[in-house]
Scaffold this active site. Structure first.
Site, short mmCIF file in Angstrom:
data_model
loop_
_atom_site.label_atom_id
_atom_site.label_comp_id
_atom_site.label_asym_id
_atom_site.label_seq_id
_atom_site.Cartn_x
_atom_site.Cartn_y
_atom_site.Cartn_z
N GLU B 50 17.00 -8.26 18.31
CA GLU B 50 16.83 -6.87 18.73
C GLU B 50 15.52 -6.26 18.24
OE1 GLU B 50 19.64 -8.11 17.53
OE2 GLU B 50 21.32 -7.54 18.84
N PHE B 112 35.21 -2.22 13.82
CA PHE B 112 34.41 -3.44 13.98
C PHE B 112 33.05 -3.09 14.57
CE2 PHE B 112 33.16 -7.06 16.75
CZ PHE B 112 32.80 -7.92 15.72
N GLN B 113 31.99 -3.54 13.92
CA GLN B 113 30.61 -3.30 14.34
C GLN B 113 30.27 -1.82 14.45
OE1 GLN B 113 29.71 -5.98 17.67
NE2 GLN B 113 29.04 -7.45 16.13
N LYS B 162 31.60 3.31 23.51
CA LYS B 162 32.03 2.43 24.60
C LYS B 162 32.92 3.13 25.63
CE LYS B 162 33.82 -2.16 25.55
NZ LYS B 162 34.22 -3.46 24.99
N MET B 477 -3.61 -11.10 3.19
CA MET B 477 -3.91 -9.74 2.73
C MET B 477 -3.34 -9.52 1.32
SD MET B 477 -5.48 -7.07 3.33
CE MET B 477 -5.91 -6.63 5.01
C1 LIG Z 1 -3.19 -3.82 6.62
C2 LIG Z 1 -3.60 -2.50 7.22
C3 LIG Z 1 -4.86 -1.99 6.95
C4 LIG Z 1 -5.29 -0.81 7.54
N1 LIG Z 1 -6.57 -0.39 7.32
C5 LIG Z 1 -7.06 0.65 8.04
C6 LIG Z 1 -8.44 1.02 7.97
O1 LIG Z 1 -9.25 0.45 7.24
N2 LIG Z 1 -8.88 2.04 8.74
C7 LIG Z 1 -8.03 2.71 9.59
O2 LIG Z 1 -8.48 3.60 10.33
N3 LIG Z 1 -6.72 2.41 9.66
C8 LIG Z 1 -6.23 1.38 8.92
N4 LIG Z 1 -4.90 1.03 9.06
C9 LIG Z 1 -4.05 1.85 9.96
C10 LIG Z 1 -3.54 3.09 9.23
O3 LIG Z 1 -2.45 2.72 8.41
C11 LIG Z 1 -3.06 4.18 10.24
O4 LIG Z 1 -2.11 3.64 11.12
C12 LIG Z 1 -4.17 4.72 11.09
O5 LIG Z 1 -5.32 4.97 10.32
C13 LIG Z 1 -3.74 6.01 11.75
O6 LIG Z 1 -4.54 6.27 12.85
P1 LIG Z 1 -4.70 7.74 13.44
O7 LIG Z 1 -5.18 8.67 12.40
O8 LIG Z 1 -5.53 7.58 14.65
O9 LIG Z 1 -3.25 8.23 13.75
P2 LIG Z 1 -2.08 7.86 14.76
O10 LIG Z 1 -0.98 7.31 13.97
O11 LIG Z 1 -2.54 7.12 15.95
O12 LIG Z 1 -1.66 9.34 15.11
C14 LIG Z 1 -2.16 10.00 16.20
C15 LIG Z 1 -2.44 11.46 15.87
O13 LIG Z 1 -2.80 12.08 17.10
C16 LIG Z 1 -1.91 13.12 17.39
N5 LIG Z 1 -1.63 13.13 18.82
C17 LIG Z 1 -0.74 12.39 19.51
N6 LIG Z 1 -0.78 12.68 20.82
C18 LIG Z 1 -1.74 13.62 20.95
C19 LIG Z 1 -2.23 14.34 22.05
N7 LIG Z 1 -1.77 14.15 23.29
N8 LIG Z 1 -3.20 15.25 21.84
C20 LIG Z 1 -3.67 15.48 20.58
N9 LIG Z 1 -3.23 14.82 19.50
C21 LIG Z 1 -2.28 13.91 19.68
C22 LIG Z 1 -0.67 12.88 16.57
O14 LIG Z 1 -0.01 14.09 16.31
C23 LIG Z 1 -1.25 12.21 15.33
O15 LIG Z 1 -1.66 13.17 14.39
C24 LIG Z 1 -4.43 -0.11 8.43
C25 LIG Z 1 -3.17 -0.60 8.66
C26 LIG Z 1 -2.74 -1.79 8.09
C27 LIG Z 1 -1.38 -2.29 8.40
C1 LIG Z 2 7.68 -6.98 7.38
C2 LIG Z 2 6.59 -6.96 6.38
N1 LIG Z 2 6.79 -7.52 5.15
C3 LIG Z 2 5.79 -7.52 4.25
C4 LIG Z 2 4.57 -6.97 4.53
C5 LIG Z 2 3.46 -6.96 3.50
N2 LIG Z 2 2.29 -7.74 3.98
C6 LIG Z 2 1.22 -7.17 4.51
S1 LIG Z 2 0.07 -8.27 5.04
C7 LIG Z 2 1.00 -9.56 4.51
C8 LIG Z 2 0.52 -10.98 4.68
C9 LIG Z 2 0.50 -11.43 6.08
O1 LIG Z 2 0.24 -12.80 6.11
P1 LIG Z 2 -0.27 -13.51 7.43
O2 LIG Z 2 0.56 -13.10 8.58
O3 LIG Z 2 -0.42 -14.96 7.19
O4 LIG Z 2 -1.69 -12.81 7.67
P2 LIG Z 2 -3.06 -12.97 6.86
O5 LIG Z 2 -3.18 -11.77 5.97
O6 LIG Z 2 -3.03 -14.24 6.11
O7 LIG Z 2 -4.10 -12.95 7.93
C10 LIG Z 2 2.19 -9.10 3.91
C11 LIG Z 2 3.21 -9.98 3.32
C12 LIG Z 2 4.43 -6.37 5.80
N3 LIG Z 2 3.30 -5.77 6.17
N4 LIG Z 2 5.42 -6.41 6.71
#
Ligand SMILES: Cc1cc2nc3c(=O)[nH]c(=O)nc-3n(C[C@H](O)[C@H](O)[C@H](O)COP(=O)(O)OP(=O)(O)OC[C@H]3O[C@@H](n4cnc5c(N)ncnc54)[C@H](O)[C@@H]3O)c2cc1C
Ligand SMILES: Cc1ncc(C[n+]2csc(CCOP(=O)(O)OP(=O)(O)O)c2C)c(N)n1
Ligand SMILES: [Mg+2]
Lengths: 164, 564
Positions: B50, B112-113, B162, B477
């Protein structure tokens, strides 16, 4: 600062838990919360007392407004308003002197004694939360058996009103 | 016409224009599955878990702008869906999730469930409903779609017991909807727009910082026009990539933790920042105290709660990006605005100096494959025109940094929740929505294993996705953080006993290819994309200890990056 947020929301199951859930998930504190349907039974009125910096209160009101069930809200602390709380309090009274003292206090605080037994009084008191606090302090020696407070209800002064 | 609740649901979904339902059957939804069987307007995609149903619906939504639809059973069906619901919630993705529930008479009995689906999902949905009367069903569904797709989009759960799906009532598709408690503001305040324009006109070092809101509002055209008119640098968040063309000279790349040197330096030095549909996430700002210290900030967002949540702004504008940016453009044009080339020239000179650092350079001399090189080649071979989904980790950041996105809705990743396991199921939704398009899932050997079972779904539904696994043998990472901040103690970040991915792909009926020499990589990627009708799992063994640069360490300001 202390704020009283008055909320009109759809009278739907789960509406209360959405508000409570929001406060716990975002780490805001709730001092008191009361809720009951209004004259229009499709709407509930909630009064929520909270504390926080201006930034936090701004986030709280925005987040509350974001809840789909919230129709309107107002921060009553922003203008003149009246607030009231009701308290039911049961005290133990042993000896004639003690009983008279309690009656005197209830009169001073404009409360009512609403139930009597040979050893207890149950008192009803309404007023500003501070007044209820003061009454509890004033009771001093009379042992309190039970305190029930309704939480704050509040309404703005003047012709302004919160309605749909 | 009188219909059962189950028939009302399937009818309603078709009447609402839904093409695909991603789901998995079970006891509480048997009536619904029976109704699905007896109609032919909706297509149901059977997944293998799911969670994957929710990510697939999410990928469908991100790549089309239409809401994704999910159907799962009560209890474990609903709990398995929660990760995908939370993923969509964090990134504001429109989605409607139908969860089956035990019969009304059993609710609260630990039946159940039984699980309190409304309670469990409450903190990660935009709204949810429990249907208590079949007469309310059609209207609640209408509300669910309306809420999910308007304002700041998000997932909505409709929990249907259901017995409700068996009860009969009159059905008519509700065309109109009105809710006194929900009226999102889409038009910006004219006075605020005037103030913002005045601030832009007076700027010496302006900068646009835009995010996911631009993509969600299909506003990249308006945004691009504004950028060009102002002739200022434009940076995008991870969620905003493709909102402004990556190949445009004015684009300075990603900002934030793994942002480019030029983007982060420009943010740290700009005097007017125009934040559009972005939410000042902590991955973007780094240390809040040091974020854009010299800037006056204009912030356009449809959600008032996003404004001044993390960073206090000077000109807040609540409204939709398209509406507000178009109003800004109109005002600027009416005022006869011309950028001051002399003042901007100096700003650009400075930016070009930062850009000259070439912070994304990497060397291809060694005998190990550089993951950045792999992404560059995928970009070349797909002509920069593929839909790219990703999982979470280093590979995600490399995909974001190196696959220059020129168009919106092409980059599909879990930014806010960072959900490993997102990439493959999301790619399924994208491929179904765009059967002719090239869909690539850039993943890691850790992430892909979180929803690998979906290879089976891909076979059943003939989805020719190209999985590009940047296999570094590490939870990369995590390992990078351990290298930088935990003295190289690689605690449980090593993926021991990896499966043979080529054989695994073959076992699922697909094609597997493996490459480990830089010289062979281009050929292998070309071969992968030549197999148009097949799913190919391309396992690329990369340099295990490569890091993502630049990096802003936790607690540092954006101008305190670690560079290579
Ligand atoms: C491993 C990892 C590393 C990351 N590193 C970075 C990084 O280095 N740099 C980075 O930028 N991000 C990074 N991220 C992503 C970060 O966590 C956020 O998801 C991201 O920065 C959020 O983007 P955003 O501000 O565009 O917001 P979003 O989450 O895209 O939010 C959108 C915003 O726009 C608004 N909005 C929605 N619809 C409308 C509309 N119609 N009109 C006006 N406003 C609207 C919402 O209210 C909200 O405030 C990383 C994520 C991971 C998993
Ligand atoms: C469901 C979930 N569990 C744990 C994490 C924490 N986490 C972030 S990046 C990462 C490693 C991912 O490994 P891989 O998919 O091999 O990518 P790589 O960083 O090696 O490119 C982990 C464990 C997460 N983001 N999501
Ligand atoms: Mg890895």
């Amino acid at each position: 600062m202390r704020h009283i947020i008055s909320i009109l929301m759809e009278n739907e199951a789960g509406a209360l838990s959405r508000v409570a859930g929001l406060f716990s998930a975002r780490g805001y504190n709730i001092e008191s919360l009361t809720v009951a349907p209004t004259e229009d039974i499709t709407l509930s009125r909630m009064t929520l007392v909270t504390r926080g910096s201006d930034e936090i209160i701004e986030q709280i009101t925005k987040q509350l407004n974001k809840l789909i069930d919230v129709v309107k809200l107002v921060d009553l602390a922003e203008g003149p308003h009246v607030e009231r709380e009701m308290m039911l309090i049961k005290v133990k009274t042993s000896g004639a002197g003690a009983r008279e003292e309690v009656i005197r206090l209830v009169e001073i605080f404009r409360g009512n004694i609403i139930d009597v037994t040979p050893t207890t009084y149950t008192i009803e008191l309404t007023g500003h939360a501070d007044k209820l606090d003061a009454f509890i302090v004033a009771l001093d020696k009379a042992p309190i058996l039970e305190t029930v407070r309704s939480g704050v209800s509040a309404i703005s002064r003047g012709t302004k009103s919160l309605h749909v | 016409m009188k219909l059962t609740g189950a028939e009302i649901l399937t009818r309603f979904l078709a009447d609402e224009g839904v093409e695909y339902v991603f789901g998995y059957p079970g006891g509480a939804v048997l009536h619904i599955y029976d109704a699905l069987h007896r109609q032919d307007r909706l297509k149901h995609i059977l997944v293998r878990h799911e969670q994957a149903a929710t990510h697939a619906a999410d990928g469908y939504a991100r790549s089309t702008g239409k809401p994704g639809v999910v159907l799962v059973t009560s209890g474990p069906g609903a709990t398995n869906a929660v990760t995908g619901i939370a993923t969509a919630y964090m990134d504001s993705i429109p989605m409607v999730v139908i969860t089956g529930q035990v019969p009304t008479s059993l609710i609260g009995n630990d039946a159940f469930q039984e699980v309190d689906s409304v309670g469990i999902t409450r903190p990660c949905v935009k709204h949810n409903f429990l249907v208590k009367d079949v007469k309310d069903l059609a209207m609640m569904l209408k509300k669910a779609f309306y809420i999910a797709t308007t304002g700041r989009p998000g997932p909505v759960v409709v929990d249907i017991p259901k017995d409700i799906t068996a009860e009969v009532t009159e059905y008519k598709y509700p065309r109109q909807i009105e809710m006194r408690s929900y009226n999102p503001v889409v038009k910006g305040h004219p006075g605020q727009i005037k103030r913002a324009v005045k601030m832009m006109v007076g700027a010496k070092r302006p900068m646009i910082y835009s995010g996911g809101g631009v993509i969600l509002d299909d506003a990249s055209k308006a945004l691009t026009e504004l950028g060009h008119l102002l002739n200022c640098p434009v940076t995008n968040t991870t969620m905003g990539l493709g909102g402004f063309p990556a190949s445009d000279r004015q684009f300075v790349g990603l900002l934030g933790m793994h942002g480019t040197y030029e983007a982060n330096m420009a943010i740290s030095n700009c005097d007017v920042m125009i934040a559009i549909g972005a939410r000042f996430d902590d991955r973007v700002t780094g240390n809040i105290e040091k974020f854009a210290p010299k800037a006056k900030i204009i912030h356009v967002d449809i959600d008032p709660a996003s404004i001044s949540k993390n960073v206090k702004v000077d000109v807040p504008i609540v409204g939709g990006v398209n509406n507000v940016v178009k109003a800004m453009l109109k005002q600027l044009k009416a005022d006869g605005f011309q950028p001051n080339e002399e003042v901007l020239g100096k700003w650009w000179e400075q930016i070009e100096k930062w850009r000259a650092k070439d912070c994304l350079k990497y060397s291809t001399d060694g005998d190990r494959i550089k993951p950045q090189h792999a992404v560059d080649l995928v970009h070349q071979i797909t002509k920069g025109d593929a839909f790219v989904t990703s999982d979470v980790g280093q590979h995600q950041m490399w995909a974001a940094q190196y696959y220059g996105f020129d168009k919106p809705r092409r980059w599909i990743n879990s930014g806010g929740l960072g959900t490993m396991g997102f990439g493959l199921p999301a790619a399924m939704g994208v491929q179904l929505a765009h059967p002719k398009a090239q869909v690539v899932c850039i993943t890691g050997e850790g992430s892909i294993q979180m929803n690998i079972q979906e290879l089976s779904t891909c076979l059943q539904h003939c989805l020719p996705i190209k999985i590009v696994c940047l296999n570094n043998g590490y939870l990369g990472m995590v390992r990078q953080w351990q290298e930088f901040f935990y003295d190289n103690r690689y605690s449980h970040s090593y993926m021991d006993s990896l499966p043979d991915f080529v054989k695994l792909a073959e076992a699922y009926g697909h094609v597997g290819i493996q490459v480990d020499k830089p010289a062979d990589m281009e050929g292998a990627i070309k071969e992968t994309f030549k197999l148009k009708d097949r799913l190919v799992f391309l396992n690329i063994l990369t340099d295990p200890e490569e890091n993502v640069y630049p990096m802003v360490p936790a607690g540092a300001g954006l101008d305190e990056m670690i560079l290579i």
